[in-house]
Design a protein around this motif. Structure first.
Motif, PDB file in Angstrom:
ATOM      1  N   VAL A  29       0.855  -1.184   0.000  1.00  0.00           N
ATOM      2  CA  VAL A  29       0.000   0.000   0.000  1.00  0.00           C
ATOM      3  C   VAL A  29       0.890   1.233   0.000  1.00  0.00           C
ATOM      4  CG1 VAL A  29      -1.843   1.253   1.194  1.00  0.00           C
ATOM      5  CG2 VAL A  29      -1.739  -1.253   1.337  1.00  0.00           C
ATOM      6  N   THR A  30       0.642   2.161  -0.916  1.00  0.00           N
ATOM      7  CA  THR A  30       1.349   3.444  -0.935  1.00  0.00           C
ATOM      8  C   THR A  30       0.305   4.535  -0.870  1.00  0.00           C
ATOM      9  OG1 THR A  30       3.150   2.523  -2.251  1.00  0.00           O
ATOM     10  CG2 THR A  30       2.961   4.919  -2.207  1.00  0.00           C
ATOM     11  N   GLN A  31       0.457   5.396   0.124  1.00  0.00           N
ATOM     12  CA  GLN A  31      -0.460   6.522   0.292  1.00  0.00           C
ATOM     13  C   GLN A  31       0.370   7.761   0.553  1.00  0.00           C
ATOM     14  OE1 GLN A  31      -2.901   6.965   3.895  1.00  0.00           O
ATOM     15  NE2 GLN A  31      -4.636   7.061   2.492  1.00  0.00           N
ATOM     16  N   GLY A  32       0.212   8.762  -0.317  1.00  0.00           N
ATOM     17  CA  GLY A  32       1.047   9.951  -0.188  1.00  0.00           C
ATOM     18  C   GLY A  32       2.514   9.555  -0.275  1.00  0.00           C
ATOM     19  N   ALA A  33       3.290   9.910   0.735  1.00  0.00           N
ATOM     20  CA  ALA A  33       4.728   9.626   0.759  1.00  0.00           C
ATOM     21  C   ALA A  33       5.067   8.446   1.663  1.00  0.00           C
ATOM     22  CB  ALA A  33       5.488  10.869   1.221  1.00  0.00           C
ATOM     23  N   ARG A  34       4.093   7.586   1.958  1.00  0.00           N
ATOM     24  CA  ARG A  34       4.302   6.440   2.854  1.00  0.00           C
ATOM     25  C   ARG A  34       3.959   5.134   2.141  1.00  0.00           C
ATOM     26  NH1 ARG A  34       6.895   7.796   7.466  1.00  0.00           N
ATOM     27  NH2 ARG A  34       6.075   9.649   8.433  1.00  0.00           N
ATOM     28  N   THR A  35       4.706   4.069   2.469  1.00  0.00           N
ATOM     29  CA  THR A  35       4.467   2.741   1.912  1.00  0.00           C
ATOM     30  C   THR A  35       4.502   1.728   3.047  1.00  0.00           C
ATOM     31  OG1 THR A  35       5.434   3.349  -0.220  1.00  0.00           O
ATOM     32  CG2 THR A  35       5.330   1.010   0.268  1.00  0.00           C
ATOM     33  N   TRP A  36       3.623   0.709   2.965  1.00  0.00           N
ATOM     34  CA  TRP A  36       3.619  -0.354   3.960  1.00  0.00           C
ATOM     35  C   TRP A  36       3.040  -1.623   3.344  1.00  0.00           C
ATOM     36  CZ3 TRP A  36       0.278   3.716   3.839  1.00  0.00           C
ATOM     37  CH2 TRP A  36      -1.090   3.457   3.901  1.00  0.00           C
ATOM     38  N   ALA A  37       3.195  -2.729   4.056  1.00  0.00           N
ATOM     39  CA  ALA A  37       2.648  -4.018   3.624  1.00  0.00           C
ATOM     40  C   ALA A  37       1.427  -4.337   4.475  1.00  0.00           C
ATOM     41  CB  ALA A  37       3.687  -5.118   3.780  1.00  0.00           C
ATOM     42  N   ARG A  38       0.459  -5.012   3.853  1.00  0.00           N
ATOM     43  CA  ARG A  38      -0.741  -5.451   4.570  1.00  0.00           C
ATOM     44  C   ARG A  38      -1.107  -6.837   4.053  1.00  0.00           C
ATOM     45  NH1 ARG A  38      -5.273  -1.705   3.345  1.00  0.00           N
ATOM     46  NH2 ARG A  38      -4.369  -0.402   4.970  1.00  0.00           N
ATOM     47  N   THR A  39      -1.458  -7.732   4.958  1.00  0.00           N
ATOM     48  CA  THR A  39      -2.008  -9.017   4.547  1.00  0.00           C
ATOM     49  C   THR A  39      -3.380  -9.186   5.189  1.00  0.00           C
ATOM     50  OG1 THR A  39      -1.539 -11.373   4.238  1.00  0.00           O
ATOM     51  CG2 THR A  39      -0.941 -10.452   6.369  1.00  0.00           C
ATOM     52  N   TYR A  40      -4.305  -9.656   4.371  1.00  0.00           N
ATOM     53  CA  TYR A  40      -5.647 -10.005   4.824  1.00  0.00           C
ATOM     54  C   TYR A  40      -5.659 -11.519   4.982  1.00  0.00           C
ATOM     55  CZ  TYR A  40      -6.731  -5.459   2.762  1.00  0.00           C
ATOM     56  OH  TYR A  40      -6.750  -4.112   2.440  1.00  0.00           O
TER      57      TYR A  40
END
Length: 121
Positions: A29-40
């Motif tokens: 997930v990238t939102q604005g100037a931030r990125t992270w990982a997500r698992t459902y």
């Protein structure tokens, strides 16, 4: 929770399931100037598990998070901390590995973010 007004890009791999009863889908997930990982995920094994979620980025940048996965067959999520995006967001990948608590058993499922980008809102 995703913020209002910021552009968000979500790149997810396929929804996977194991014969043992784990279902998962992992995304970057990238939102604005931030990125992270997500698992459902959904855990129908009847046993509590650990999920190790890793985000790999440009310049050998890695972030890793271990999440407790309860044995209740309810949908859940696990996320890494949000990091400043470095370089091209498309260069980030994520994967989640599900196994018995404490790494005592075999790997039950590996899920990755290996699919084309799709835009979210």
């Amino acid at each position: 929770m995703l913020g209002q007004g910021l552009s968000t890009a979500v790149r997810c791999g396929p929804e996977l399931s194991s014969p043992d009863g784990i279902e998962a889908q992992t995304c970057v997930v990238t939102q604005g100037a931030r990125t992270w990982a997500r698992t459902y995920y959904r855990n129908a094994t009847g046993e509590a598990l650990d999920a190790v979620l890793s985000l790999m980025g440009p310049g050998d940048r890695n972030v890793r998070m271990t999440c407790a996965v309860e044995a209740d067959d309810e949908p859940g999520t696990c996320e890494t901390p949000r990091e400043p995006t470095r370089g091209n967001p498309a260069a980030y990948t994520a994967f989640a590995e599900f196994a018995e608590r404490g790494g005592l058993g075999p790997l039950l499922l590996r899920s990755g973010s290996n699919s084309p980008a799709r835009a979210g809102s």
